[in-house]
Design a protein around this motif. Structure first.
Motif, short mmCIF file in Angstrom:
data_model
loop_
_atom_site.label_atom_id
_atom_site.label_comp_id
_atom_site.label_asym_id
_atom_site.label_seq_id
_atom_site.Cartn_x
_atom_site.Cartn_y
_atom_site.Cartn_z
N ASP A 1 -60.89 -14.58 65.10
CA ASP A 1 -59.51 -14.71 64.61
C ASP A 1 -58.95 -13.34 64.28
N CYS A 2 -57.68 -13.12 64.66
CA CYS A 2 -57.00 -11.87 64.34
C CYS A 2 -56.29 -12.04 63.00
N PRO A 3 -56.61 -11.19 62.01
CA PRO A 3 -55.98 -11.34 60.69
C PRO A 3 -54.52 -10.89 60.66
N CYS A 4 -54.07 -10.16 61.65
CA CYS A 4 -52.69 -9.64 61.61
C CYS A 4 -51.64 -10.70 61.91
N HIS A 5 -51.81 -11.43 63.00
CA HIS A 5 -50.79 -12.41 63.38
C HIS A 5 -51.34 -13.78 63.73
N GLY A 6 -52.64 -13.97 63.54
CA GLY A 6 -53.20 -15.31 63.68
C GLY A 6 -53.67 -15.72 65.07
N SER A 7 -53.76 -14.81 66.00
CA SER A 7 -54.31 -15.19 67.30
C SER A 7 -55.77 -15.59 67.12
N ARG A 8 -56.20 -16.57 67.92
CA ARG A 8 -57.59 -17.03 67.85
C ARG A 8 -58.17 -17.06 69.25
N PHE A 9 -59.46 -16.70 69.34
CA PHE A 9 -60.14 -16.61 70.63
C PHE A 9 -61.49 -17.31 70.52
N ASN A 10 -61.95 -17.90 71.64
CA ASN A 10 -63.27 -18.53 71.60
C ASN A 10 -64.36 -17.46 71.71
N ILE A 11 -65.61 -17.87 71.76
CA ILE A 11 -66.71 -16.91 71.74
C ILE A 11 -66.73 -16.00 72.96
N ASN A 12 -66.07 -16.41 74.04
CA ASN A 12 -65.98 -15.58 75.25
C ASN A 12 -64.66 -14.83 75.35
N GLY A 13 -63.84 -14.88 74.31
CA GLY A 13 -62.59 -14.13 74.29
C GLY A 13 -61.38 -14.87 74.82
N LYS A 14 -61.55 -16.10 75.29
CA LYS A 14 -60.42 -16.88 75.81
C LYS A 14 -59.48 -17.27 74.67
N ILE A 15 -58.18 -17.22 74.93
CA ILE A 15 -57.17 -17.53 73.90
C ILE A 15 -57.24 -19.00 73.51
N LEU A 16 -57.33 -19.25 72.20
CA LEU A 16 -57.22 -20.60 71.67
C LEU A 16 -55.81 -20.83 71.15
N THR A 17 -55.28 -19.86 70.39
CA THR A 17 -53.89 -19.93 69.92
C THR A 17 -53.32 -18.52 69.91
N GLY A 18 -51.99 -18.43 70.11
CA GLY A 18 -51.28 -17.15 70.16
C GLY A 18 -50.90 -16.69 68.78
N PRO A 19 -50.19 -15.61 68.73
CA PRO A 19 -49.20 -15.10 69.67
C PRO A 19 -49.73 -14.25 70.81
N SER A 20 -50.99 -13.88 70.81
CA SER A 20 -51.50 -13.08 71.91
C SER A 20 -51.38 -13.86 73.21
N VAL A 21 -51.02 -13.18 74.28
CA VAL A 21 -50.93 -13.82 75.59
C VAL A 21 -52.06 -13.33 76.50
N MET A 22 -52.87 -12.44 75.98
CA MET A 22 -54.01 -11.92 76.74
C MET A 22 -55.30 -12.22 75.99
N ALA A 23 -56.35 -12.50 76.76
CA ALA A 23 -57.66 -12.76 76.16
C ALA A 23 -58.31 -11.46 75.72
N LEU A 24 -59.34 -11.59 74.89
CA LEU A 24 -60.16 -10.43 74.55
C LEU A 24 -60.94 -10.04 75.80
N GLN A 25 -61.11 -8.76 76.00
CA GLN A 25 -61.83 -8.29 77.19
C GLN A 25 -63.30 -8.64 77.07
N ARG A 26 -63.78 -9.39 78.04
CA ARG A 26 -65.18 -9.81 78.04
C ARG A 26 -66.05 -8.70 78.61
N VAL A 27 -67.25 -8.57 78.06
CA VAL A 27 -68.19 -7.54 78.47
C VAL A 27 -69.51 -8.21 78.81
N ASP A 28 -70.12 -7.80 79.90
CA ASP A 28 -71.42 -8.34 80.26
C ASP A 28 -72.48 -7.65 79.42
N PRO A 29 -73.22 -8.41 78.59
CA PRO A 29 -74.23 -7.79 77.72
C PRO A 29 -75.32 -7.06 78.49
N GLU A 30 -75.53 -7.43 79.74
CA GLU A 30 -76.56 -6.78 80.54
C GLU A 30 -76.16 -5.35 80.88
#
Length: 147
Positions: A116-145
């Protein structure tokens, strides 16, 4: 267009009846800008403090194996900031921790298993996919390998 219509209605009511049922709703002095100023300043000071604190104070790790199973953290690893979640099965989910909307650092929400982003309330799942906005872009996913 609608304000022109309502304005003419209010003005004609004021001329003819000396009052209008819409007079108080559209009265320019109904807004008191000073009334909420203190809470506005306080809330924005908290946001600014959190923004700076989250950017400066992150746990530094040298290996992704330092995170326990079922744990989530925002960490600094090899100079970059990541949001890291490790499932009970040991599977690692790694995303960049900076929210694309306001550039704040996300925080783990253990009740919802989300970032969850504390600034404006955007929420993302564990893989960075948007659950709720205002963000319109997902968090950048990184391959742990790769890390």
């Amino acid at each position: 267009m609608i304000f022109g219509t309502i304005s003419s209605r209010i003005i004609s009511d004021l001329i003819i009846n000396e009052n209008s049922k819409y007079e108080n709703i559209f009265n320019p002095s109904r807004i008191k800008p000073i009334a909420g100023f203190t809470s506005f300043v306080e809330e924005n000071a908290v946001v600014a403090f959190d923004f700076i604190k989250d950017k400066l104070f992150k746990e530094k790790i040298t290996s992704l194996h330092e995170i326990n199973e079922g744990e989530a953290k925002v960490v600094k690893y090899e100079g970059d900031s990541y949001a890291l979640y490790k499932e009970a099965t040991g599977k690692v989910h790694l995303v960049k921790s900076t929210c694309p909307h306001a550039k704040c650092e996300v925080r783990w929400n253990s009740a919802e298993l989300s970032w969850d982003c504390p600034c404006h309330g955007s929420r993302f799942n564990i893989n960075g996919k948007i659950l709720t906005g205002p963000s319109v872009m997902a968090l950048q996913r990184v391959d742990p390998e790769d890390s």
